[in-house]
Scaffold this active site. Structure first.
Site, short mmCIF file in Angstrom:
data_model
loop_
_atom_site.label_atom_id
_atom_site.label_comp_id
_atom_site.label_asym_id
_atom_site.label_seq_id
_atom_site.Cartn_x
_atom_site.Cartn_y
_atom_site.Cartn_z
N ASP A 1 -2.25 -5.95 7.74
CA ASP A 1 -1.16 -5.55 8.63
C ASP A 1 -1.55 -4.39 9.54
O ASP A 1 -2.46 -3.62 9.26
CB ASP A 1 0.04 -5.13 7.78
CG ASP A 1 -0.33 -4.05 6.78
OD1 ASP A 1 -1.37 -4.21 6.10
OD2 ASP A 1 0.40 -3.05 6.68
N GLU A 2 -0.81 -4.32 10.62
CA GLU A 2 -0.78 -3.14 11.49
C GLU A 2 -2.14 -2.63 11.95
O GLU A 2 -2.46 -1.46 11.79
CB GLU A 2 -0.02 -2.00 10.78
CG GLU A 2 1.44 -2.31 10.57
CD GLU A 2 2.19 -1.13 9.93
OE1 GLU A 2 3.37 -0.94 10.26
OE2 GLU A 2 1.59 -0.42 9.11
N VAL A 3 -2.94 -3.50 12.49
CA VAL A 3 -4.18 -3.04 13.14
C VAL A 3 -3.82 -2.71 14.57
O VAL A 3 -3.41 -3.59 15.32
CB VAL A 3 -5.25 -4.15 13.10
CG1 VAL A 3 -6.55 -3.65 13.71
CG2 VAL A 3 -5.46 -4.64 11.67
#
Lengths: 696, 696
Positions: free
Chosen positions: A322-324
């Site tokens: 998640d959330e790169v």
């Protein structure tokens, strides 16, 4: 993953939609304090007396795990009743409770194993039958919930239960990275999970702020990435065995390629940007990411995943994903060249490439991948499980394409929602409701997620419990079990019982308040408690958004916002009474008197609180909340007076009240004054005097 | 030893004498929450801020025990404040608190070692100086008590302290035989002892109901005598090391020749009567006794004492010696013949013979004997210590003859006395007050004794704490520190802090009440708490004397009498307010309103309580107490009304009140309704209207 603010807002709007659309079904029985509510319950007459002669016996298939479960059961029953139970022998003919198990369960617990059981309790004895030890474990917890003090000592009511879960994947995620979770804290929470029939402990064990698992192949992972706070492999095996004893799988999450600063401290050679790296202290989405273009990365991950899939026996291996934010990739020319060479237009495509390769490594080591929404990319292997933080829409999309998934959107317990709000979220609602039966089967269940920015050893239990019991019911019980009042009544009872297994979600409260109160007189301490009893921490990500300083891992969690319950019992009881009063045409004198007593207490409370605020800086922070409570209580009393005198509030009085209520309704010191909205109801009833009196 | 009823009565009369004769000296300062109060305190101006930058450093003599003490200190400070303390390095130049220790203490802690320290706190920093690690440990606890939340965050007030104990032997005895004390419970109580500067843990480890120490030489002692509940030698060494880390000696007691049934189960050959023997389940004085006439006994004891004096390094070895009823000796003709042959006229003389021989065995193994009064026999070696359960008279007698002694009479915390009553007992009062200075030096101090008939893992903390903190002050502080109000104020503060080290004497309360309340509504639960808040268990041995059944080791400890505090805070606050009101000519309107609020709450409380009594058998037991509370509250309100109206209570009203108060004053369900005596004060003020109004 942690929802960012944008997603939080979307989710919130979505949830309110769900809440109002929820179709509350009446419970078949409100008198049994069971949670999760069983699939089928029939109450009998009479009760089984529980006294010192109590004994439990196991028949059929047996194993040491069942013996230990029996011992744990007797210990729980002792704690819950105070009785010294003889529990002599294991003679089924003489036992009070006979547990019959047909056959063994799998050596490593698998997704979808049979967890069903039947439980018959009569005044003569109790019989628990299960296909395998998992069902026996579930049934034992049901029995413990049935036992309470009665007019004739301790007893379990006569009942006939046939029970099995609705969903196969019923999890709780604990983030042990942002705040390290001490082993004893973990274990007592596993005990709590067992009590409400959850079966997956999802261990978020690495993130930017700490790599908490010992790696023997890459010792600098925990060595440089944990500041000494990590779990040894022996401790991890101990936790896994502890979970297995309680019929739970342990799914580890090693979040990659983002959320990985702590990896890069010791191994900068697999980073996308130049080092050196330090463990992140702050909260939020960070830039560092693993380099998806470097073959060294895959060699590293191959060995690492090989080691960890041996350590964690579960079939599923959570790779996060998640959330790169892509910043580390954008600023690396080598990575840009790689993207061009592979014709990747976006960083999402680059991450898809990474995910694909990692999924193959997981498969190579005999396991299947689970990851957050981001790992659901074209061509992903069909054995992956999508863990949706984005919501049911994403889950439904995946299911349509033949992928399995679980839901966490709506079960983010760090967002300080009420139990009712979580309870209204169903994994098969929204877009998932219109899936075909076969597609619906791909929705495996869900997980509550305890992100740990604002929890430590001291208050974590109070953020997990008792609300997670309501979520556990959502995962276990039939879809039509949705009555919120019944849920709260049963949850409050189960909450008390959870303290007997060592959880501290209730007992932490007085202690933390005492620290805040410091050298208070008894009256001042009582005033602080009265105030905090009706405060809740602000919801969603408002705490970050309203912070006057950047909170981080060194921020003390000793403020009122760290102790106030996410779901105030007192405010709920007040609201229930006021709502009943107003909807009953404001006629019930007893309820009116009860409301008045509350309001008088709140109105008078400010004096002692302000006195204490002079002594304690931690109390001083909530002095404005106390003034607000006093002010809105005054408004509530005026409204009650108007109602009882049959007069109507003047427009001036209404406007003045509206202004005060609006101000009090704002979060202050990152806390919400919950009774405010209830007092507005009284004002509405009083000013709209016709309507309230009109029902007479 | 347990005082029997006769002795209890004598002690009670004696104590009341003491109480009224106590000479209360004003404290030099009431604002410092220190307990025990230091020998010399001077308050400065300003305060030392405690924040995340806090660091502690040790200079001078160091040892691993001091390092561990520093770590424990930082952990305590974290728990107490919620602050994450950096505590980086041990650089004295930069540290907030510098601890300087001159030299080592003895390898095995000895009676009378130096425990003095000085502590200087200014707004700039703090310095703790001690002659040896014992003084450093004491000073660290003083510092922790100074830290509290302030208007400017956490702080320790500026202060200059020069401190040392009054008595060298300051103990707590825990009876681990009648109810086994789990290791974690023991350890948290050792932590509590450290916090209030006690220095002797007296471990009553064998008695009729269980032999709790592993013996490798005589494995049937614990093997047959403990029902599996015993401490291994490794666990015992662990406890001893734990105590040493906290500056405490561990004195084991192996009670003989009486109180020894558990020995005789496995070794009937040393018994005075024919076997077989079973572990006693009941409470009380039992007949079985070791045979003092059999040479096998002394061979056995020689080997046994040899083993145990090696296991327990302390110089003192407690041989009990109390309450031999002589029945086993009287009914054994061989023993009768032995008495004749030795010209022993009484069993006391026979026991003296036994004591003398055992004392020689103890000396042979390099140790000195301590035992209850009964071991003080003509010709006893001068190195023995008399442990007096009989009282100061016996202690004074011994001191005159050159023997050392410690006092436990007056410190029997199982008798449910108030802290004030224990606090009024001084080891150098009564006959001991007239001893010469040299004789007085032989009074080494005292011990609080926690006999365990009615305590288990769940409520034992609440019977030890916080009252033992007041007793600890009696042993440590100057003799003229006797102000009861100051004691209570400081004790309540210390009591809160004790919960941070893991003691459960406050948090157990809500949980046990919840079990008793079972399926209560919030209002019903509040009513139960309101009632139990003003109940205390009956005092002395009244619980046994009024029991309707023979309590024993299988009796559940889950009743209201097992949870009610021995020293009700609410009742004390009520009494303080009423006493001030009456002595202030009944003029203070604010106090009058406060008293009225209490009384109204109590009067109205019975309705919800009776409703709950219908659901719970454990609540039903206290339904009469609740009716009494309601009735006496009504009387109190009538008295307040009379006072405020300036009228005088009629003789009829007085007589009626007297009858109700007399009935309510009786113990019911083994519980006392504490406010009753206070309400009598209001009635006296109202009926003796002249006196109350006369002061106007």
């Amino acid at each position: 993953m942690r929802m960012n603010a944008t997603w939080g807002k979307v989710a919130m709007i979505f949830m309110f939609g769900l809440l109002s659309g929820a179709n509350a079904q009446p419970q078949t029985s409100a008198t049994l304090n069971l949670m999760p509510w069983p699939a089928n319950v029939q109450q009998g007459s009479g009760a089984l007396k529980i006294d010192q002669s109590f004994a439990i016996a196991f028949t059929g298939y047996t194993e040491p795990r069942l013996d230990r479960a029996g011992q744990r059961f007797v210990d729980r029953l002792h704690r819950q009743t105070g009785l010294l139970l003889a529990n002599k022998g294991g003679d089924a003919a003489k036992a009070t409770l006979v547990v019959h198990t047909d056959k063994a369960s799998k050596e490593v617990q698998e997704l979808g194993e049979d967890e069903s059981y039947t439980l018959e309790v009569t005044s003569q004895g109790a019989k628990l039958n299960a296909a395998n030890p998992l069902g026996a474990l579930r049934g034992l917890q049901t029995f413990l919930q049935l036992v309470d003090v009665s007019p004739n000592g301790f007893a379990a009511p006569a009942v006939s239960i046939k029970d099995q879960p609705r969903f196969a994947w019923r999890g709780l995620m604990i983030d042990s990275s942002r705040h390290f979770t001490p082993l004893d804290v973990l274990k007592r929470n596993l005990d709590g999970m067992e009590a409400v029939k959850l079966n997956v402990f999802h261990w978020h064990i690495s993130d930017n702020q700490g790599f908490r698992a010992e790696s023997k192949k890459f010792p600098k992972l925990h060595g440089s990435g944990s500041a000494g706070l990590f779990y040894t492999q022996d401790e991890i095996r101990d936790v896994i065995a502890y979970a297995r004893d309680r019929g739970m799988r342990v799914v580890p999450e090693f979040d990659m390629p983002g959320h990985s600063t702590s990896w890069l401290v010791g191994y900068p050679e697999i980073a996308s940007g130049p080092g050196p790296f330090n463990i992140d202290q702050d909260w939020g989405v960070m830039d560092p990411a693993i380099d998806p273009t470097n073959e060294k990365t895959y060699k590293f991950l191959d060995e690492f995943i090989g080691e960890m899939t041996k350590l964690f026996p579960d079939h599923y291996f959570h790779i996060g994903g998640d959330e790169v934010n892509g910043k580390a990739w954008d600023s690396n020319t080598k990575i840009q060249e790689f993207k061009k060479a592979h014709n990747f237009k976006t960083n999402e495509e680059l991450q898809a490439y990474f995910s694909g390769r990692v999924q193959k490594l997981v498969n190579k080591h005999g396991k299947a991948t689970i990851g957050w929404d981001e790992i659901f990319v074209p061509g992903a292997p069909k054995d992956i499980v999508i863990h949706s933080w984005r919501g049911p829409k994403a889950l439904a999309e995946a299911a349509k394409q033949g992928y399995q998934g679980i839901l966490s959107n709506g079960y983010y317990i760090d967002l300080m929602w009420s139990a009712a709000r979580h309870y209204a979220v169903d994994p098969l609602s929204g877009d998932a409701a219109s899936l075909s039966p076969d597609e619906q089967k791909r929705v495996l269940g869900g997980e509550a997620t305890m992100w740990s920015e604002y929890v430590n050893w001291e208050n974590i239990d109070s953020r997990i419990w008792p609300r997670t019991a309501a979520i556990a019911e959502r995962f276990w019980s039939p879809q039509n079990v949705t009555d919120v009042n019944s849920m709260y009544t049963r949850m409050e009872n189960v909450s008390e019982k959870l303290e007997w297994i060592g959880l501290t979600h209730k007992s932490y409260y007085r202690k933390m308040l005492q620290r805040i109160a410091g050298p208070a007189t008894p009256e001042e301490f009582a005033a602080l408690k009265t105030l905090v009893d009706v405060l809740e921490p602000v919801k969603d990500y408002t705490r970050e958004q309203t912070a006057t300083y950047q909170a981080n891992s060194a921020t003390p969690l000793n403020r009122v916002v760290d102790v106030a319950s996410p779901d105030s019992d007192v405010a709920r009881h007040f609201d229930n009474a006021a709502t009943a009063f107003v909807s009953g045409a404001c006629k019930d004198a007893a309820t009116s008197a009860q409301l008045r007593a509350w309001l008088l207490k709140w109105q008078a409370n400010d004096a002692a609180l302000q006195s204490l605020a002079q002594k304690s800086s931690l109390v001083k922070e909530v002095a404005p909340n106390s003034q607000d409570l006093s002010a809105v209580a005054g408004i509530g009393l005026a409204a009650l007076d108007a109602i009882s005198q049959g007069t109507k509030l003047s427009d001036d009085a209404k406007a003045q009240a509206a202004a005060i209520i609006a101000d009090a309704g704002k979060g202050k010191a990152q806390l919400l004054l919950v009774p405010t909205s209830t007092i507005q109801k009284l004002v509405d009833a009083a000013s709209n005097g016709g309507a309230c009196a009109g029902k007479n």
